[in-house]
Scaffold this motif. Structure first.
Motif, PDB file in Angstrom:
ATOM      1  N   ALA A 162      -4.508 -32.375 -17.733  1.00 32.56           N
ATOM      2  CA  ALA A 162      -5.728 -32.397 -17.113  1.00 32.56           C
ATOM      3  C   ALA A 162      -6.182 -33.800 -17.226  1.00 32.56           C
ATOM      4  CB  ALA A 162      -6.476 -31.527 -18.048  1.00 32.56           C
ATOM      5  N   SER A 163      -6.877 -34.397 -16.107  1.00 32.12           N
ATOM      6  CA  SER A 163      -7.354 -35.764 -16.104  1.00 32.12           C
ATOM      7  C   SER A 163      -8.916 -35.594 -16.587  1.00 32.12           C
ATOM      8  CB  SER A 163      -7.192 -36.344 -14.709  1.00 32.12           C
ATOM      9  OG  SER A 163      -7.682 -35.536 -13.729  1.00 32.12           O
ATOM     10  N   ASP A 164      -9.713 -35.026 -15.941  1.00 34.37           N
ATOM     11  CA  ASP A 164     -11.265 -34.960 -16.184  1.00 34.37           C
ATOM     12  C   ASP A 164     -11.721 -33.605 -16.661  1.00 34.37           C
ATOM     13  OD1 ASP A 164     -10.623 -37.171 -14.135  1.00 34.37           O
ATOM     14  OD2 ASP A 164     -12.211 -37.978 -15.663  1.00 34.37           O
ATOM     15  N   VAL A 165     -12.539 -33.390 -17.336  1.00 32.55           N
ATOM     16  CA  VAL A 165     -13.378 -32.290 -17.569  1.00 32.55           C
ATOM     17  C   VAL A 165     -15.063 -32.638 -17.054  1.00 32.55           C
ATOM     18  CG1 VAL A 165     -14.586 -30.488 -18.959  1.00 32.55           C
ATOM     19  CG2 VAL A 165     -12.187 -31.248 -19.111  1.00 32.55           C
ATOM     20  N   THR A 166     -15.594 -32.042 -16.375  1.00 33.69           N
ATOM     21  CA  THR A 166     -16.884 -32.482 -15.629  1.00 33.69           C
ATOM     22  C   THR A 166     -17.805 -31.202 -15.650  1.00 33.69           C
ATOM     23  OG1 THR A 166     -16.091 -32.400 -13.482  1.00 33.69           O
ATOM     24  CG2 THR A 166     -16.412 -34.519 -14.603  1.00 33.69           C
ATOM     25  N   LYS A 167     -18.898 -31.348 -15.385  1.00 35.88           N
ATOM     26  CA  LYS A 167     -19.996 -30.137 -15.422  1.00 35.88           C
ATOM     27  C   LYS A 167     -20.606 -29.888 -14.153  1.00 35.88           C
ATOM     28  CE  LYS A 167     -23.049 -27.881 -18.551  1.00 35.88           C
ATOM     29  NZ  LYS A 167     -24.136 -27.241 -17.613  1.00 35.88           N
ATOM     30  N   GLU A 168     -20.576 -28.752 -13.828  1.00 37.69           N
ATOM     31  CA  GLU A 168     -21.537 -28.439 -12.573  1.00 37.69           C
ATOM     32  C   GLU A 168     -22.713 -27.619 -13.217  1.00 37.69           C
ATOM     33  OE1 GLU A 168     -20.486 -28.726  -8.837  1.00 37.69           O
ATOM     34  OE2 GLU A 168     -19.495 -30.396  -9.929  1.00 37.69           O
ATOM     35  N   GLU A 169     -23.553 -27.116 -12.239  1.00 32.11           N
ATOM     36  CA  GLU A 169     -24.775 -26.289 -13.003  1.00 32.11           C
ATOM     37  C   GLU A 169     -24.293 -25.216 -13.891  1.00 32.11           C
ATOM     38  OE1 GLU A 169     -28.967 -26.653 -10.738  1.00 32.11           O
ATOM     39  OE2 GLU A 169     -28.274 -25.105 -12.409  1.00 32.11           O
ATOM     40  N   GLU A 170     -23.500 -24.372 -13.305  1.00 31.94           N
ATOM     41  CA  GLU A 170     -23.152 -23.080 -13.890  1.00 31.94           C
ATOM     42  C   GLU A 170     -21.901 -22.916 -14.608  1.00 31.94           C
ATOM     43  OE1 GLU A 170     -25.189 -20.199 -13.759  1.00 31.94           O
ATOM     44  OE2 GLU A 170     -26.669 -21.703 -13.070  1.00 31.94           O
ATOM     45  N   HIS A 171     -20.985 -24.203 -14.395  1.00 28.91           N
ATOM     46  CA  HIS A 171     -19.726 -24.100 -15.001  1.00 28.91           C
ATOM     47  C   HIS A 171     -19.206 -25.071 -15.339  1.00 28.91           C
ATOM     48  CE1 HIS A 171     -19.007 -23.722 -10.613  1.00 28.91           C
ATOM     49  NE2 HIS A 171     -18.323 -24.683 -10.740  1.00 28.91           N
ATOM     50  N   LEU A 172     -17.988 -25.374 -15.798  1.00 26.36           N
ATOM     51  CA  LEU A 172     -17.305 -26.725 -15.905  1.00 26.36           C
ATOM     52  C   LEU A 172     -16.326 -26.703 -14.851  1.00 26.36           C
ATOM     53  CD1 LEU A 172     -16.769 -26.402 -19.812  1.00 26.36           C
ATOM     54  CD2 LEU A 172     -18.313 -27.957 -18.839  1.00 26.36           C
ATOM     55  N   VAL A 173     -15.815 -27.987 -14.785  1.00 25.48           N
ATOM     56  CA  VAL A 173     -14.705 -28.223 -13.795  1.00 25.48           C
ATOM     57  C   VAL A 173     -13.509 -28.922 -14.340  1.00 25.48           C
ATOM     58  CG1 VAL A 173     -13.907 -29.298 -11.615  1.00 25.48           C
ATOM     59  CG2 VAL A 173     -16.414 -28.110 -11.833  1.00 25.48           C
ATOM     60  N   VAL A 174     -12.421 -28.465 -14.306  1.00 28.44           N
ATOM     61  CA  VAL A 174     -11.335 -29.286 -15.019  1.00 28.44           C
ATOM     62  C   VAL A 174     -10.334 -29.787 -13.715  1.00 28.44           C
ATOM     63  CG1 VAL A 174      -9.355 -29.080 -16.362  1.00 28.44           C
ATOM     64  CG2 VAL A 174     -11.172 -27.699 -17.185  1.00 28.44           C
ATOM     65  N   ARG A 175     -10.196 -31.172 -13.746  1.00 25.00           N
ATOM     66  CA  ARG A 175      -9.420 -31.567 -12.592  1.00 25.00           C
ATOM     67  C   ARG A 175      -7.877 -31.666 -13.119  1.00 25.00           C
ATOM     68  NH1 ARG A 175     -10.005 -34.107  -7.917  1.00 25.00           N
ATOM     69  NH2 ARG A 175      -8.611 -35.677  -7.254  1.00 25.00           N
ATOM     70  N   VAL A 176      -6.942 -31.090 -12.566  1.00 32.39           N
ATOM     71  CA  VAL A 176      -5.577 -31.344 -12.865  1.00 32.39           C
ATOM     72  C   VAL A 176      -4.648 -31.318 -11.587  1.00 32.39           C
ATOM     73  CG1 VAL A 176      -5.227 -28.950 -13.137  1.00 32.39           C
ATOM     74  CG2 VAL A 176      -3.921 -30.425 -14.311  1.00 32.39           C
ATOM     75  N   GLU A 177      -3.472 -31.807 -11.916  1.00 35.39           N
ATOM     76  CA  GLU A 177      -2.692 -31.696 -10.513  1.00 35.39           C
ATOM     77  C   GLU A 177      -1.553 -30.667 -11.201  1.00 35.39           C
ATOM     78  OE1 GLU A 177       0.271 -34.637  -9.664  1.00 35.39           O
ATOM     79  OE2 GLU A 177       1.204 -33.437  -8.351  1.00 35.39           O
TER      80      GLU A 177
END
Lengths: 379, 137, 994
Positions: free
Chosen positions: C321-336
């Motif tokens: 995983a490269s990044d964990v960010t947050k949207e309003e209602e949930h988290l977002v995990v960026r991964v290839e």
């Protein structure tokens, strides 16, 4: 199993020779792919591209020229792969084989011919300083101000040069410039992979510095700062180099510069070559925070996680399609903080943001400023 | 189903009881229609126990132990096997379907197998219906 | 106490295990723990992989045993300040901090409610608050509360807060005047079991820990799903408090990373898979994804566990995983997803990070105090990483568990026993507590006490335990019935003992887990209460009820009642049983003369024990003789073996080569072993037997091994390298040959590390390709070697489809490029799996009746807590006999087995089980049928007045009961399993209770 292909081992051997040997460390985790801003604007897979290099099965494409050398991937790579060096070695191989894209070719050739990648006449390099109190460097001066190509020739960036000069004079700094004798630092040539051109520029500049007895240099561009500090040593140069924000921070510290009141909300963008490449994060902030009434808000991604504007790695001299410009995304982030001014201190960042902001309606025409310009505004 | 069978299972301490525990550890589910009586060895199971169970109204009896050759007490399970074989004949003479008596070898590592064996046996007993022919005790 | 004393630093599972092994061998132990409670990190876990045993359930009995053992002095809130002297004679100063609460504490908790000062608690990783006066968790041992004086408002001023004192109803309990004590201890040896710490996840900036509340760590997850945790087992998001619909696990969060820790933290893959399975258990529809680089499921049963997780729909995405960010209602995990070449921004509700284990806090200080070295990662340095992994760099100081590097519970426990073995070599004086087994309880009517256990949520979550306890209370002869949260908890045991005394109970029924789990613990409680321990029954309402009828709570409840009714029926007819004692032959047998056998032999010999070592080959050394250089440091195997042989020559171990095991008769402490050797057949007596028979290697049929000259196994490569340098070739390694397939699903554990080490060696002068499924370089120095191999130019190819070889080229579907590649290969090396030593195992099963696990290796007593014991008393397991192991793991387990053997040998007599056959002489006609069927020749004929009768030799009888069934007159009974008892159980099952 399908038709099988043999890897070309020779490619990795060449890559290693050209300084990219760390690629053998890559264990294909994909952290770089997720980090690289190119993956957010197009279907670009950095890890896979490097895998193909490992196998020696690279196909012709412009992928190798995409990298803006922002260093976000290098800082995170868990194996310590120097991705920029790997890509650099690939570029060197391509350049050596004459396979350099047209725009990069022009930029480098202009740099060598006219001393600036635009190809503007060398004689006109000092024109920006007309009417200003800017002296030519002499041996006993404290600082050589290395203006750089963009601040010399580009109208927007000339304003930065002018602002800086005003501030330095106000602070009573003893400095001079090389004037029309100044030539491009060569940074873009190295990033593009033309070592020959780079060498030419460096040798010329180093000779000039020696001739003029230059010992301390302050550079406007982080790219100049970076290459003078980190690369010029290979060519025998021994200089003390600072970025203009570092000098400004020192002046504020010493009380030689007393900013006036400026009631603005600002946000600061860390240029890649100042921040990630050279660890300079605090001085620009110190300068801004020394201005009474100025409120500094940070973007989500700041300091080590700052998003590249897309100008490094020689990309400034290429065309980037609007939808693929990192500076658009970065500008959105800046706007999201509610700041009135986006402050930075790199001529490429500045121009890229100005470009990106053209599509956005805003009332304050001075939305994007260099640190020096903000200081001037406060004085 | 208004009728739930009552099935007695003999499990030996070293193998099949361990298998039953292992089924639990891995959460392999099986029907609750069985009650386990622990003995040290399947060779401890007296035919009299089996007959008593049916006499008291049990719908099925399952004798379990170690795989042949693996008995913790050398050959206890061979003895169990012979006794159960004798019981098949005897049960028939007593008017009890011999399928209501089962014999299975399950090791301590075979949690899944234990659950499967029980599930199958319960299914078989359900198909046979209550042992006394009526609606159940 | 005249026994030699050993200092054990650290009261986690490793320290506890080491202490028990030392104490059971007659040594005296000072068990020092700096926290206020015993149990360490294991106590914070909910379940343990790969059995999903409840962690507290399996640790609690050991904690209680250690706490109660008369040979162990537990000192919590204590730290080692100085150590002087040398091996055999250390002088240690220990600072014991005051609890400010004394032993009169009843753990009622009134003080806790009254205290005004709250702070996030350590046990729940800050997810719950504790007060200044607190008990870390309900089942903590010792169960005395502690005052954190730093937090406490009472600083000794004139007007001080004494709310706790006011609320406490026990006289003379809280004492603010308690002082710290400096204790002077004389010990002969020291064991360091100090555990480790965890990387501060805030340093992982791109993962958002601390920024986003729903980004948590493994341990926080454990606490959330624990019934005793901050949410009582409800898996909910910290922000929003709802059940997550999607959970993403991020592995290697700060390990295998030059920017953090370079090593592999070894436990996080399995730990995270376990947590994923727990999440699925809690929330049936939750979507779970694990982001990984290599899944390290290398231990026994681990691969099957991983497969099960996949079958349950848990997704595994290969990518860091490269990044964990947050949207309003949930988290977002960026991964290839590197297997598909797609970069994803995964939406998720909860992110669980797996940060690495680090050296213990202040390990540098402890290292200075002990005058021992730390290794490059900051853990305690092993004397020699392959064959002396449990020795510190100073004589007399031993190391185990996470103190030397990340490892799981099973490996820590094996090492702990091993360290005990080393420490025992300095403990010359031994003393065993005298255990008096009471005979009381058989007189008068049965007075039954029933204790129905909740087992946290394990039973109570399905069975209505209150209803069941109520039902039990109404049964005939039951005079006491209660339900309790954890029957095995220290405080509950106290409660049971007190209730027995107060209510004059003479039969105890515990309705809980399996008798195999805690039977001994409860029987000890009966002994302490003064009644015979065989007046005890367990109703298995967990493993054989609540756990397997989870969807039928009503029927499970009814079944529990039936099971208790059956136990009552048995209890009514139970009698006190007195165990016979049996002598112990003071001699140990070790079967197998490889490194494991040699280690065990030398360990025991160092304690002055008589040891016989038999080896089937002509020479000693086993596989070590065939190895070239050992990972991770490249030490020559021959050098290590030579050193061991030198040690052996100096010892008085009786060595028999070309000798095999022919037969074994007898039982623990009294084995008669027949050995076939060149001298003929001999029979000798032994107390314990250690099986160290090693393993075989799979003979491959794949990849043209049988057809092409240029295909060899990894062992054959070792031989080649030993014979001379290999140069100028292209060598391809293929891993997992004979492992991780349909027939043999398990991982063979040793081969990735060995393969990497071989690859790095040959990469000096050859081109090397390394084809792997998952890279499992988890051992000390192994991940670093993986990096070195990369630096040396070894090329790595990950495959999911089996590669092919035609004699010239290896064809592989390269996952990372998604291309089929042809790799020209001069020499193909197959890393083959370990297999059980077929012939020898068959013999062992024949003569010892040792059970086997699924792949045919010997099965250990408990895969987590009993790794070096077989289920046969007196028979211990060392090395690869129980499954594939790396070299240091074989050595540690061998020392562990030696510790178990030493414990047995330290006793002059042991208690033999009283569950034996017995003749009621009045009924016996001496038909001799019993004697004929007894497999142990334990029945003899004796003359009595009036004729002959049968007589059972209680020491030789094993309690199988075969004779009982054969007896036509019912003269023969099996104590503890009488006909009447079983018949009563059957009747009770059908509803009849006398």
């Amino acid at each position: 199993m399908m038709e099988a292909v043999r890897p070309f081992d020779e490619v990795m051997d060449e890559v290693a020779k050209e300084g990219g040997e760390s690629l053998s460390l890559c264990y294909q985790c994909g952290l770089c792919s997720g980090t690289c801003p190119w993956g957010t604007v197009r279907d670009f897979n950095l890890r896979k591209m490097l895998r193909m290099v490992q196998l020696g099965l690279v196909e012709e494409s412009d992928d190798i020229w995409l990298c803006s050398t922002c260093k976000a991937c290098v800082d995170r790579c868990p194996r310590g792969v120097e991705l920029i060096d790997v890509i650099g070695s690939m570029r060197r191989m391509l350049v050596g084989g004459g396979m350099i894209p047209q725009m990069q070719r022009s930029a480098v050739s202009n740099m060598v011919q006219e001393g600036n990648p635009w190809g503007n006449p060398a004689e006109e390099r000092m024109d920006w300083a007309e009417g200003l109190d800017v002296k030519i460097y002499e041996r006993d001066m404290d600082w050589l101000l290395f203006v750089g190509c963009a601040p010399s020739y580009d109208p927007r960036n000339q304003k930065v040069a002018k602002a800086l000069v005003e501030v330095l004079n106000k602070a009573g700094v003893s400095f001079g410039v090389l004037g029309a004798e100044e030539r491009c630092c060569g940074d873009s040539a190295r990033r593009i992979g033309d070592e020959q051109a780079f060498g030419t520029m460096v040798e010329r500049n180093v000779a000039k510095f020696e001739e003029m007895g230059v010992e301390r240099v302050v550079a406007i561009s982080p790219h100049t700062f970076h290459t003078l500090k980190n690369d010029y040593g290979e060519f025998g140069s021994e200089l003390e180099i600072v970025h203009h924000t570092q000098l400004l921070a020192e002046l504020v510290d010493e009380g030689k510069l007393v900013p006036g009141r400026l009631e603005k909300k600002v946000t600061y963008h860390d240029p890649c070559y100042l921040g990630r490449h050279n660890g300079v994060y605090e001085e620009p902030r110190k300068v801004l925070e020394s201005i009474p009434g100025l409120e500094l808000v940070e973007m989500e991604r700041s300091r080590e996680s700052s998003l590249c504007c897309g100008g490094g790695g020689g990309r400034f001299w290429t065309e980037t399609v609007a939808e693929e410009r990192f500076s658009n995304l970065r500008l959105e982030e800046a706007l999201g903080t509610g700041a009135e001014i986006l402050v930075t201190c790199c001529p490429f960042c500045l121009l890229n943001f100005e470009d990106s902001s053209k599509g956005i309606a805003r009332d304050d025409s001075t939305y994007i400023l260099d640190v020096a310009e903000v200081l001037v505004k406060s004085l | 189903m208004s009728w739930d069978p009552q099935i007695l299972v003999f499990a030996c301490n070293w193998c099949s009881y361990g298998g039953a525990d292992a089924a639990g550890v891995s959460r392999f589910q099986y029907p609750p229609d069985v009650q386990i009586v622990r003995v040290m060895c399947s060779g401890r199971v007296d035919p009299g126990f089996v007959l008593r169970a049916f006499n008291k109204g049990a719908d099925g009896v399952l004798v379990t132990g170690c795989h042949l050759g693996d008995c913790h007490y050398q050959d206890g399970n061979y003895k169990a096997e012979k006794r159960v074989e004798m019981l098949y004949t005897l049960l028939g003479q007593l008017g009890i379907q011999s399928e209501r008596l089962g014999l299975e070898w399950i090791s301590a590592a075979e949690g899944q197998r234990f659950a499967n064996v029980i599930t199958d046996f319960v299914g078989k007993i359900r198909r046979l219906g209550p042992a006394n022919g009526g609606e159940g005790p | 106490m005249s026994a030699s004393s050993v200092l054990v630093i650290g009261g986690g599972i490793a320290g506890i295990q080491a202490s028990l092994d030392l104490a059971n061998a007659g040594a005296h132990v000072y068990l020092i723990e700096k926290a206020p409670f015993l149990g360490g990190r294991m106590a914070q876990l909910f379940k343990t992989f790969p059995t999903n045993d409840c962690s507290t359930c399996i640790e609690a009995p050991l904690i209680v045993e250690a706490h109660r053992h008369s040979n162990i002095d537990v000192l919590v809130d204590s730290e080692v300040m100085t150590v002087a002297g040398k091996a055999g004679d250390f002088k240690v100063k220990v600072l014991k901090k005051p609890k400010y609460v004394n032993d009169n504490c009843t753990s009622c908790g009134d003080c806790f409610d009254a205290c005004p000062e709250a702070v996030p608690n350590e046990f729940d990783v800050g997810l719950k608050l504790r007060k200044a006066i607190y008990l870390p968790f309900p089942q903590a041992v010792p169960s005395t509360y502690t005052i954190d004086r730093d937090l406490c408002l009472n600083k000794g001023h004139l007007i001080a807060c004494e709310k706790c004192l006011e609320a406490c109803e026990v006289e003379n309990c809280i004492d603010f005047e308690m002082k710290a004590e400096m204790l002077d201890l004389d010990v002969v040896s020291i064991i360091v079991a100090c555990g480790g710490s965890v990387l501060d996840p805030r340093s992982l900036e791109n993962y958002g820990y601390g920024k986003f509340e729903n980004v948590i760590t493994n341990m926080e997850f454990e606490r959330l799903v624990s019934a005793s945790g901050p949410t009582e087992g409800e898996l909910i998001e910290l922000e929003g408090m709802e059940s997550p619909k999607r959970i993403t696990f991020v592995l290697c969060a700060g390990s295998r990373d030059v920017n953090f820790q370079g090593y592999c933290s070894r436990v996080c893959c399995m730990n995270s898979i376990k947590e994923a399975l727990l999440a699925k258990e809690h929330l049936k529809d939750v979507e779970i994804t694990l982001l990984y680089m290599d899944i390290r499921s290398f231990g026994k049963g681990f691969e099957e566990y991983y497969n099960r997780a996949k079958e349950m729909g848990i997704k595994f995405v290969r990518g860091k995983a490269s990044d964990v960010t947050k949207e309003e209602e949930h988290l977002v995990v960026r991964v290839e997803n590197t297997e598909e070449g797609k970069i994803e921004d995964m939406e998720t509700d909860m992110v669980v990070l797996a940060p690495p284990l680090l050296p213990a806090e202040h390990i540098g200080d402890l290292a200075k105090v002990l005058d021992i070295k730390l290794d490059d990662d900051g853990f305690f340095k092993m004397e020699q990483v392959n064959v002396l992994p449990l020795r510190g760099t100073k004589e007399g100081i031993f190391l185990c568990g996470v103190a030397t590097g990340p490892k799981d519970i099973a490996d820590s426990v094996a090492e702990a026993s091993g360290a005990a073995s080393g420490a025992l070599s300095y403990a010359e004086k031994r003393e065993h507590p005298i255990v008096d087994i009471p005979e009381k309880g058989g007189e008068g009517e049965p007075r039954i006490g029933v204790f129905v256990c909740h087992c946290g949520n394990n039973i109570a979550g399905v069975v209505d335990v209150e209803d069941v306890a109520g039902y039990a209370g109404e049964l005939p002869n039951v005079v006491h019935s209660e339900n309790t949260l954890f029957a095995c908890a220290d405080s509950t045991i106290e409660d049971i003992i007190n209730t027995i005394r107060e209510k004059d109970l003479n039969r105890i029924i515990v309705a809980a887990c399996s008798p195999k789990t805690h039977g001994d613990l409860f029987m000890d409680a009966l002994i302490e209460a003064g009644i015979n321990p065989y007046l005890f029954e367990m109703s298995n309402i967990r493993n054989q009820c609540s756990w397997v009828h989870a969807d039928e709570p009503e029927r499970a409840t009814e079944k529990s009642k039936t099971l208790i009714r059956m136990s009552v029926a048995r209890a009514n007819l139970a009698e006190p049983l007195i165990a016979e004692t049996s002598s112990v032959t003071k001699s140990a047998l070790i079967v197998g003369g490889g490194i494991a056998g040699l280690t065990a032999a030398l360990d025991l010999n160092a304690q002055g024990i008589d040891v016989t070592l038999i080896e089937k080959q002509e020479e000693l050394g086993g596989r070590l003789r065939e190895l070239h250089k050992l990972s991770p440091e490249g030490i020559e195997a021959s050098k290590l073996l030579t050193q061991k042989m030198k040690d052996l020559l100096k010892s008085n171990v009786n060595v028999m080569t070309s000798a095999t095991l022919d037969d074994v008769k007898g039982y623990v402490g009294n084995f008669q072993v027949t050995i076939k050797s060149l001298e003929g057949v001999t029979t000798k007596d032994f107390g314990p037997i250690i099986l160290a028979i090693g393993s075989d290697l799979y003979e491959p049929t794949e990849f043209g091994y049988e057809d092409y000259e240029n295909v060899i196994t990894n062992l054959e490569l070792e031989k080649m390298m030993e014979e001379g340098p290999i140069e100028g070739k292209t060598i391809s390694f293929i891993q997992c040959v004979g492992a991780r397939n349909e027939e043999y699903p398990g991982c063979s554990r040793y081969c990735c590390e060995t393969g990497i080490h071989q690859a790095a060696q040959v990469a000096e002068d050859n081109k090397v390709n390394f084809l792997y499924k998952d890279m499992r370089t988890f051992g000390k120095g192994a991940e670093e070697n993986y990096k070195i191999a990369s630096e040396k130019g070894v090329r790595f190819f990950r495959w999911t489809e089996q590669p092919e070889f035609d004699g010239n080229e290896v064809k592989v579907q390269d996952v990372f490029s998604d291309m089929t590649l042809a790799l020209p290969t001069d020499l193909l090396v197959l890393s083959v799996a370990m297999r059980p030593n077929q012939e020898t195992v068959e013999k062992l099963v024949e003569v010892l009746k040792v059970p086997l696990s699924e792949e045919g290796f010997l099965m250990e007593k408990h895969v987590k807590l009993g790794p070096v014991e077989s289920s046969i008393a007196g028979v211990y397991l060392a090395g690869c006999v129980s499954g594939p192991k790396r070299l240091d793991e074989s050595v540690s387990s061998a020392s562990g087995a030696a510790a178990k053997a030493a414990a047995l040998l330290s006793k002059d007599e042991i208690l033999v089980s009283p569950i034996v056959a017995f003749v009621r002489e009045d009924n016996c006609r001496w038909c001799a049928r019993c004697s004929e069927v007894c497999p142990y020749s334990a029945i003899d004929i004796v003359e009595i007045e009036g004729g002959k009768v049968a007589w059972v030799n209680g020491a030789m009888c094993t309690g199988c009961g075969a004779c009982v069934v054969e007896c036509p007159t019912k003269a023969m009974i099996l104590k503890g399993f009488k006909d009447e008892q079983i018949e009563a159980q059957i009747d009770a099952m059908m509803g009849e209770l006398a």
